[in-house]
Write a protein that holds these residues in place. Structure first.
Motif, mmCIF file in Angstrom:
data_model
loop_
_atom_site.group_PDB
_atom_site.id
_atom_site.type_symbol
_atom_site.label_atom_id
_atom_site.label_comp_id
_atom_site.label_asym_id
_atom_site.label_seq_id
_atom_site.Cartn_x
_atom_site.Cartn_y
_atom_site.Cartn_z
ATOM 1 N N GLY A 130 0.777 -1.149 -0.189
ATOM 2 C CA GLY A 130 0.105 -0.086 -0.063
ATOM 3 C C GLY A 130 0.955 1.217 -0.117
ATOM 4 N N ALA A 131 0.078 2.377 -0.119
ATOM 5 C CA ALA A 131 0.767 3.785 -0.364
ATOM 6 C C ALA A 131 -0.073 4.851 0.070
ATOM 7 N N MET A 132 0.507 5.724 0.432
ATOM 8 C CA MET A 132 -0.376 6.887 0.696
ATOM 9 C C MET A 132 0.133 8.319 -0.012
ATOM 10 N N LEU A 133 -0.782 9.066 -0.339
ATOM 11 C CA LEU A 133 -0.596 10.360 -1.177
ATOM 12 C C LEU A 133 -0.946 11.503 -0.504
ATOM 13 N N ALA A 134 -0.499 12.468 -0.165
ATOM 14 C CA ALA A 134 -0.966 13.745 0.189
ATOM 15 C C ALA A 134 -1.071 14.739 -1.102
ATOM 16 N N VAL A 135 -2.234 15.283 -1.056
ATOM 17 C CA VAL A 135 -2.988 15.861 -2.139
ATOM 18 C C VAL A 135 -3.406 17.218 -1.630
ATOM 19 N N ALA A 136 -2.818 18.296 -2.390
ATOM 20 C CA ALA A 136 -3.026 20.044 -1.834
ATOM 21 C C ALA A 136 -4.518 20.168 -2.602
ATOM 22 N N VAL A 137 -5.344 20.730 -1.458
ATOM 23 C CA VAL A 137 -6.612 21.158 -2.089
ATOM 24 C C VAL A 137 -6.732 22.599 -2.295
ATOM 25 N N HIS A 179 -1.761 9.805 -8.428
ATOM 26 C CA HIS A 179 -0.489 10.655 -8.389
ATOM 27 C C HIS A 179 -0.588 11.339 -9.855
ATOM 28 N N ALA A 180 -0.603 10.451 -10.580
ATOM 29 C CA ALA A 180 -0.460 10.636 -12.307
ATOM 30 C C ALA A 180 -1.596 11.718 -12.278
ATOM 31 N N ARG A 181 -2.768 11.745 -11.738
ATOM 32 C CA ARG A 181 -3.819 12.645 -12.052
ATOM 33 C C ARG A 181 -3.487 14.068 -11.506
ATOM 34 N N PHE A 182 -3.094 13.921 -10.487
ATOM 35 C CA PHE A 182 -3.129 15.348 -9.540
ATOM 36 C C PHE A 182 -1.659 16.059 -9.986
ATOM 37 N N GLY A 183 -0.610 15.150 -10.146
ATOM 38 C CA GLY A 183 0.708 15.740 -10.590
ATOM 39 C C GLY A 183 1.467 16.547 -9.388
ATOM 40 N N ALA A 184 1.821 17.643 -9.802
ATOM 41 C CA ALA A 184 2.604 18.211 -8.672
ATOM 42 C C ALA A 184 1.831 18.907 -7.409
ATOM 43 N N ARG A 185 0.585 18.636 -7.441
ATOM 44 C CA ARG A 185 -0.394 19.041 -6.304
ATOM 45 C C ARG A 185 -0.061 17.811 -5.465
ATOM 46 N N SER A 186 0.398 16.894 -5.608
ATOM 47 C CA SER A 186 0.440 15.781 -4.760
ATOM 48 C C SER A 186 1.823 15.123 -4.582
ATOM 49 N N ARG A 187 2.026 14.509 -3.352
ATOM 50 C CA ARG A 187 3.352 13.766 -3.152
ATOM 51 C C ARG A 187 3.152 12.564 -2.287
ATOM 52 N N PHE A 188 4.096 11.466 -2.461
ATOM 53 C CA PHE A 188 3.987 10.316 -1.873
ATOM 54 C C PHE A 188 4.427 10.584 -0.412
ATOM 55 N N LEU A 189 3.741 10.004 0.507
ATOM 56 C CA LEU A 189 4.203 9.775 1.988
ATOM 57 C C LEU A 189 5.237 8.787 2.098
ATOM 58 N N ASP A 190 6.152 8.963 2.967
ATOM 59 C CA ASP A 190 7.310 7.939 3.236
ATOM 60 C C ASP A 190 6.825 7.073 4.309
ATOM 61 N N VAL A 191 5.809 6.075 3.826
ATOM 62 C CA VAL A 191 5.248 5.104 4.826
ATOM 63 C C VAL A 191 5.384 3.915 3.985
ATOM 64 N N SER A 192 5.284 2.923 4.865
ATOM 65 C CA SER A 192 5.455 1.256 4.386
ATOM 66 C C SER A 192 4.387 0.723 3.860
#
Length: 302
Positions: A130-137, A179-192
């Motif tokens: 799994g993964a997590m993605l922070a997206v700027a609103v 992430h591909a959809r939101f691009g630069a507005r999003s970033r992966f979190l460093d989690v396992s």
């Protein structure tokens, strides 16, 4: 002043060396590291002050490390304030909730640190990637798009960190698509793993058993749930919140609303920069005290 409240950050706030300077300045902080090491059966200093960021970032180490630093920071703050305790309530973001429970007296220090370690072990044992993605609103349209993306790719909304950020969690392929959809507005979190998502369902029963085995007490001061946005006043309520905390959405937006309405000033225990960013532009950001390795005492913080 209407008093203060304590806030503890969540996973991702860990960094190599965390707490070293705090322990150098405040013996009470060092005593927490001693108690943690005795409770866990290994020296948390080696994990937190070693040279391996990868080791510290591992969930089974990062989660107890954040709790240890949070309680060490609390002891440092209390020592520098001549023992005065004027905080009215406590709250923690995700794993930070365990530290909040200790600070409120609902968990003994050793029990809470062991529970944090167990939480990390249980969550890291969840099957699948799994993964997590922070997206700027940036607008209502973007917020609606985030919700639609979660539904489209089988993701969950793991955290609503305020009006400016939402975190998605779930299978890696779905998170990559988002992430591909939101691009630069999003970033992966460093989690396992994809925490606070359906990927945690297979370990939910095991976690419930672990929580049930821990002796909770009625808190001395209220604990604000970062899941419901409601105050917890009994041992049963606190235990239930701990049980729900690995799966359900972190609603830091609700926490912010309560905090702004309380008139209390925040005291952040640990690396608080992420929490401050969540409060940016609001009334809480200007009056924050952060008790971390740069903290030298109440007079210095003021």
């Amino acid at each position: 002043m209407a008093g203060s409240f304590l806030a503890v950050p969540g996973q991702g706030s860990q960094s190599v060396g965390m707490g070293r300077h705090l322990c150098d300045r405040f013996p009470a902080a060092g005593a927490v590291f001693d108690e943690a090491s005795e409770s866990l059966g290994f020296d948390m200093r080696d994990v937190m002050w070693g040279d391996s960021a990868e080791r510290l970032t591992a969930t089974e180490h990062a989660q107890p490390a954040i709790v240890v630093l949070g309680i060490a920071a609390l002891r440092a703050w209390q020592a520098s304030s001549s023992g005065a305790v004027d905080f009215r309530w406590v709250v923690g973001h995700s794993i930070g909730a365990i530290a909040a429970m200790i600070a409120a007296g609902s968990l003994a220090v050793g029990d809470g640190i062991r529970l944090a370690r167990t939480r990390g072990v249980v969550m890291s044992a969840a099957p699948g990637r799994g993964a997590m993605l922070a997206v700027a609103v940036t607008s209502r349209h973007v917020r609606d798009g985030i919700t639609a993306a979660a539904a489209e790719w089988g993701l969950d909304i793991a955290c609503v960190n305020g009006s400016r950020q939402i975190v998605l969690a779930g299978p890696v392929d779905g998170v990559r698509a988002a992430h591909a959809r939101f691009g630069a507005r999003s970033r992966f979190l460093d989690v396992s793993h994809g925490f606070h998502s359906s990927l945690m369902d297979p370990v939910a029963a095991r976690w419930a058993d672990e929580v049930a085995a821990v002796p909770f007490r009625d808190p001395r001061i209220p604990i604000l749930s970062a899941i419901s946005g409601r105050f917890l006043h009994t041992a049963a309520e606190v235990a239930e919140d701990a049980r729900r905390g690995v799966r359900e959405t972190v609603r830091w937006d609700l926490v912010t609303g309560v905090a702004e309405g309380s008139g209390c000033r925040p005291i952040i225990l640990g690396n608080g920069h992420a929490l401050v960013r969540m409060w940016r532009g609001g009334p809480l950001a200007g009056g924050v005290t952060i008790v971390d390795d740069a903290y030298r005492g109440a007079a210095h913080a003021a």
